[in-house]
Write an enzyme that holds these catalytic residues in place. Structure first.
Site, short mmCIF file in Angstrom:
data_model
loop_
_atom_site.label_atom_id
_atom_site.label_comp_id
_atom_site.label_asym_id
_atom_site.label_seq_id
_atom_site.Cartn_x
_atom_site.Cartn_y
_atom_site.Cartn_z
N GLU A 1 34.59 38.39 40.18
CA GLU A 1 34.51 37.04 39.58
C GLU A 1 33.14 36.42 39.83
O GLU A 1 32.57 35.75 38.97
CB GLU A 1 35.64 36.17 40.13
CG GLU A 1 37.02 36.67 39.68
CD GLU A 1 38.17 35.93 40.32
OE1 GLU A 1 38.22 35.89 41.58
OE2 GLU A 1 39.01 35.39 39.60
N GLU B 1 44.14 41.50 42.54
CA GLU B 1 44.92 40.40 43.12
C GLU B 1 46.42 40.59 42.95
O GLU B 1 47.22 40.20 43.80
CB GLU B 1 44.49 39.06 42.49
CG GLU B 1 43.16 38.52 42.99
CD GLU B 1 41.94 39.09 42.26
OE1 GLU B 1 42.10 40.10 41.54
OE2 GLU B 1 40.85 38.53 42.42
N1 3HC Z 1 39.29 40.20 52.74
C1 3HC Z 1 39.29 40.42 54.06
N2 3HC Z 1 39.29 41.63 54.63
C2 3HC Z 1 39.30 42.67 53.78
C3 3HC Z 1 39.30 42.53 52.39
C4 3HC Z 1 39.28 41.21 51.86
N3 3HC Z 1 39.27 40.97 50.55
N4 3HC Z 1 39.33 43.75 51.83
C5 3HC Z 1 39.33 44.64 52.84
N5 3HC Z 1 39.31 43.98 54.02
C6 3HC Z 1 39.26 44.58 55.36
C7 3HC Z 1 40.53 45.32 55.72
O1 3HC Z 1 41.49 44.44 56.25
C8 3HC Z 1 40.01 46.30 56.76
O2 3HC Z 1 39.84 45.57 57.94
P1 3HC Z 1 40.07 46.28 59.35
O3 3HC Z 1 39.06 47.36 59.44
O4 3HC Z 1 39.91 45.17 60.32
O5 3HC Z 1 41.47 46.81 59.29
C9 3HC Z 1 38.62 46.65 56.24
O6 3HC Z 1 38.28 45.60 55.33
C10 3HC Z 1 38.53 47.96 55.53
O7 3HC Z 1 39.54 48.01 54.55
P2 3HC Z 1 40.22 49.39 54.16
O8 3HC Z 1 40.78 50.03 55.37
O9 3HC Z 1 41.14 49.11 53.03
O10 3HC Z 1 38.94 50.23 53.69
P3 3HC Z 1 38.71 51.12 52.43
O11 3HC Z 1 37.31 51.53 52.49
O12 3HC Z 1 39.79 52.15 52.32
O13 3HC Z 1 38.89 50.14 51.15
C11 3HC Z 1 38.61 48.20 49.77
C12 3HC Z 1 38.03 49.06 50.91
C13 3HC Z 1 38.64 49.04 48.47
C14 3HC Z 1 37.77 46.98 49.59
C15 3HC Z 1 40.06 47.83 50.13
O14 3HC Z 1 40.06 47.26 51.42
C16 3HC Z 1 40.73 46.85 49.22
O15 3HC Z 1 41.25 47.22 48.19
N6 3HC Z 1 40.71 45.56 49.60
C17 3HC Z 1 41.43 44.55 48.92
C18 3HC Z 1 40.61 43.99 47.85
C19 3HC Z 1 41.34 42.83 47.24
O16 3HC Z 1 42.54 42.77 47.15
N7 3HC Z 1 40.55 41.86 46.77
C20 3HC Z 1 41.05 40.67 46.17
C21 3HC Z 1 41.13 39.62 47.19
S1 3HC Z 1 41.95 38.20 46.58
C22 3HC Z 1 40.75 37.41 45.71
O17 3HC Z 1 39.66 37.85 45.57
C23 3HC Z 1 41.20 36.09 45.17
C24 3HC Z 1 40.26 35.57 44.14
O18 3HC Z 1 40.67 35.97 42.86
C25 3HC Z 1 40.20 34.08 44.19
#
Ligand code: 3HC
Ligand code: NAI
Length: 700
Positions: free
Chosen positions: A105, A125
């Site tokens: 975004e 999301e």
């Molecule tokens: N916020 C905070 N922490 C996050 C995060 C996020 N968005 N995404 C990942 N992390 C953290 C994880 O909790 C983890 O922390 P830890 O080491 O303390 O356990 C660390 O990052 C690594 O994550 P993964 O173990 O999942 O590592 P990978 O390399 O396998 O994957 C990733 C990385 C592809 C970024 C995966 O973590 C992922 O899919 N994250 C979620 C992304 C997501 O859902 N984003 C949307 C957020 S909501 C949003 O943006 C709202 C907006 O529309 C207003």
């Protein structure tokens, strides 16, 4: 400050630097806005590049901030994106890897986007039970088209930048660079090339229509409804994207998205999915085993026993490219086991899920043996022989003689004492439980049972290996049944009492299936085999004489009704079929038992059934936490979500108890304890639950 500011000649570079994934938390958002202000104030700066440090452009909004005041505090993500759009100098997003959620975004708020090949782009999301809340549903359709955008938003799936750049007429990427390595230089050059471009392009000004209008969205809604099941977010994603095509103006569309986003954020389904996101990642962390603990190299695995579990366990390693030797007592048992492995793979080939050459490559990694000597070069040996301490003793004593020094010796026992098993060797530090669930090649859960003497590097190795074979590994201490089966024992106990008091197996099953379990306790045990529980109970009647049970399960077994395998269990089955039909014989057996016990049957509500089954899990889970068998409540939830079919949208028993309110749970438990036909001891609340309830807290 979690965004760095540097000037390269006439281009300012703002680098998000908030490890691990450059989540857009308050400090990072503030850093971006401050960087933009500096660049605006510096007359020598002609253009701005925004990029990310480390392994991500940005993984999106900082999920840890959700539900805290920081998530709303200015500059919120909307204000940051507005600041980007309003910047008088061109802003270029330089995307080298992960660009997700709020990160995408943010990029869509920039005037231009330069991407490297192979970037992971997503609006995930929906997987957190929400929808993109910072303009993603309004801007993505404008740059890649309504249908591709809706697909991405509704599924949350990741799409590679190369694929997106191939969409005809797409405006997501202004340029795809030659490589990841050349991104920084190419982005700077691109920024210089657009330094004088005016007016600056804004995604919000692009048109957004679908030629079929309402008809298309109706079709999409019908498709999504089937797939969304109990989750409200996917359908709301359709509403939000439709608003991008129908709103009077862009701001109205944004308002619709905002309202839907905030409503979803408050739903229990979203709270559960966010809990699951963190619990899943936290499960791999063991409090006293640091993440940099050295791990042993696992290049070859031995499996003892080619029965129900041994075959499935072996397949996990073959799938991951790790050679396996299976050992049995007799050739015919080996042949039977190997034939089942072949049959499983062949079914996958037939369904097109596995290529023939891959199947052959996996089978080529498998060898068989009748001699322990053949296991001497294995780095890990997993025992899956009969559930009998005497047999385990024979196997582990033999392993102690032949296994090489440093080999990990694991047991797949589901109930036996792993400390005692370790004591059969002179190397208890190398012994650990690896409790797979049936079918072991399918089920995600792996309980890693930590013995008193299990070495930390053994645990670290097994946890990492769990990830490699795509399991959710959760650590449990040693106790009868470990986390999962110890709790299910209480659940089964309640299911039995409910029959005694007036319910039928069908009513109990239906009530809990309506709650969200794929199968109720009676259908489940008919599938697994009633004789297994019978054998365990016989042992427990001796070990725990005070424990109260309904005797109906034993009476059923005495009638030879072991479940699907005998075409008769709690239900009747047609030979070879799995459809459960209520059994008049069983209902009569239950009625006779009630009469003999002097219990007058009463009408039991579905609510009572659900509460008694679920709260029995919660109370035992709390005792497991209190005793340190599990180190955190999220681990217990992961066990139930991945191993026992607990409904995902309810977040696991411990999370669900928090949603109900621990005070209410304790009150209900007190009520159940007063029931003369129940087991008051089982309902004695754990100290932990009482304390947390008194403080108005949850397990989390
Ligand atoms: N916020 C905070 N922490 C996050 C995060 C996020 N968005 N995404 C990942 N992390 C953290 C994880 O909790 C983890 O922390 P830890 O080491 O303390 O356990 C660390 O990052 C690594 O994550 P993964 O173990 O999942 O590592 P990978 O390399 O396998 O994957 C990733 C990385 C592809 C970024 C995966 O973590 C992922 O899919 N994250 C979620 C992304 C997501 O859902 N984003 C949307 C957020 S909501 C949003 O943006 C709202 C907006 O529309 C207003
Ligand atoms: P099974 O009876 O299907 O298979 C056991 C196999 O071990 C048989 O093929 C037998 O020939 C072989 N065996 C027995 N003693 C042996 C020895 N000394 N040396 C070599 N091979 C030997 O049993 P199953 O169901 O596979 O269970 C194995 C273990 O896994 C048990 O400890 C059980 O508690 C555990 N387990 C079982 C689950 C299930 O759902 N079946 C789930 C999780 C764990």
């Amino acid at each position: 400050m979690t965004a760095e500011y540097q000037v390269h000649g006439d281009v300012a570079v703002i680098t998000l630097n908030n490890p691990p994934v450059n989540g857009l938390g308050l400090a990072t958002r503030q850093g971006i806005v401050d960087g933009l202000a500096k660049a605006e104030d510096d007359a020598s700066v002609k253009a701005i590049v925004i990029t990310g440090a480390g392994g991500a452009f940005s993984g999106g909004a900082d999920i840890k901030e959700f539900g805290t005041p920081k998530s709303l505090q200015d500059p919120n993500l909307h204000s940051v994106i507005r600041a980007l759009e309003n910047c008088s100098k061109p802003v270029v997003a330089a995307i080298h890897t992960v660009c997700m959620g709020g990160g995408l975004e943010l990029a869509l708020g920039c005037h231009y986007r330069v991407g490297a090949p192979g970037c992971a782009v997503a609006l995930p999301e929906v997987k957190l039970g929400i929808l993109p809340g910072a303009g993603g549903t309004q801007r993505l359709p404008r740059v890649i088209g309504v249908e591709p955008a809706l697909n991405m938003i509704v599924t949350g799936e990741t799409v590679q930048s190369d694929m997106l750049a191939m969409i005809p007429g797409q405006k997501l990427f202004d340029k795809l660079t030659a490589s990841k390595e050349s991104l920084a230089d190419e982005a700077l050059a691109f920024a210089r090339s657009v330094a004088d471009a005016r007016p600056l392009p804004l995604v919000r000004n692009l048109p957004c229509k679908h030629p079929k209008g309402e008809a298309y969205f109706q079709f999409a809604r019908n498709m999504v409804k089937g797939m969304a099941k109990n989750f409200p977010a996917p359908l709301k994603c359709v509403d939000a994207v439709q608003a991008a095509t129908t709103s009077r103006n862009f701001e109205d569309g944004l308002m619709t998205e905002r309202e839907l986003f905030l409503n979803l954020m408050m739903t229990p389904e979203s709270r559960s999915l966010r809990h699951l996101f963190f619990a899943e990642r936290a499960a791999s962390k063991i409090p006293d085993v640091p993440s940099d603990t050295p791990k042993r190299d696992i290049k070859k695995v031995g499996v003892i026993g080619a029965g129900t579990m041994g075959g499935g366990i072996s397949m996990n390693f073959l799938n991951a490219g790790i050679p396996v030797t299976i050992l049995e007592m007799k050739q015919d048992a080996l042949d039977r086991g190997i034939a089942i492995i072949r049959k499983n793979y062949e079914a996958q080939v037939k369904k097109g899920k596995l290529k023939q050459d891959k199947y052959e490559a996996r089978m080529a990694l498998l060898s068989t043996s009748l001699a322990y000597e053949d296991l001497k070069d294995c780095d890990l040996i997993i025992e899956a022989v009969f559930e009998d301490m005497g047999v385990k003793e024979q196997v582990f004593s033999k392993l102690d003689e032949v296994a090489k020094q440093g080999a990990i010796l694991a047991s797949n026992t589901s109930t036996l004492d792993v400390n005692q098993i370790a004591s059969f060797t002179k190397r208890p530090q190398d012994v650990v439980g690896m409790h797979f669930f049936s079918p072991a090649n399918v089920m995600k859960l792996l309980e890693v049972v930590r013995g008193e003497k299990t070495a930390k590097d053994v645990l670290a190795t097994v946890m990492a290996l769990g990830k490699k074979i795509k399991k959710t590994a959760v650590v449990s201490g040693v106790c009868d049944g470990f986390i999962g089966n110890r709790m299910i024992e209480r659940y089964s106990q309640q299911a039995g009492f409910l029959l005694d008091e007036g319910a039928t197996p069908e009513q109990v099953d239906k009530a809990i299936e309506k709650f969200g379990f794929p199968m109720g306790p009676f259908r489940m045990i008919d599938m697994a085999g009633n004789d297994i529980g019978w054998a365990i109970r016989k042992r427990r009647y001796v070990e725990q004489p005070d424990m109260k049970y309904s005797k109906t399960a034993d009476l059923l077994c005495e009638m030879g009704r072991f479940g699907q395998k005998t075409s008769a269990g709690w239900y009747d089955y047609e030979a070879g079929k799995r459809d459960a039909k209520p059994s008049a014989v069983v209902l009569k057996m239950i009625e006779d038992y009630r009469a003999q016990q002097g219990i007058a049957p009463r009408k039991i509500s579905d609510d009572e059934i659900v509460q008694r089954l679920i709260f029995s899990l919660v109370n035992e889970g709390a005792k497991i936490l209190e005793e340190g068998i599990a180190s955190k409540s999220g681990d217990i939830d992961m066990v139930y979500l991945t191993g026992y079919g607990f409904p995902i949208w309810r977040g696991g028993p411990m999370h669900y108890a928090g949603e109900v309110g621990l005070f209410n749970v304790v009150q209900a438990m007190k009520r159940f304890a007063r029931n003369p036909h129940d087991d008051a001891n089982a309902w004695a609340p754990s100290r932990l639950i009482v304390d947390l309830a008194a403080q108005g807290k949850t397990f989390e």
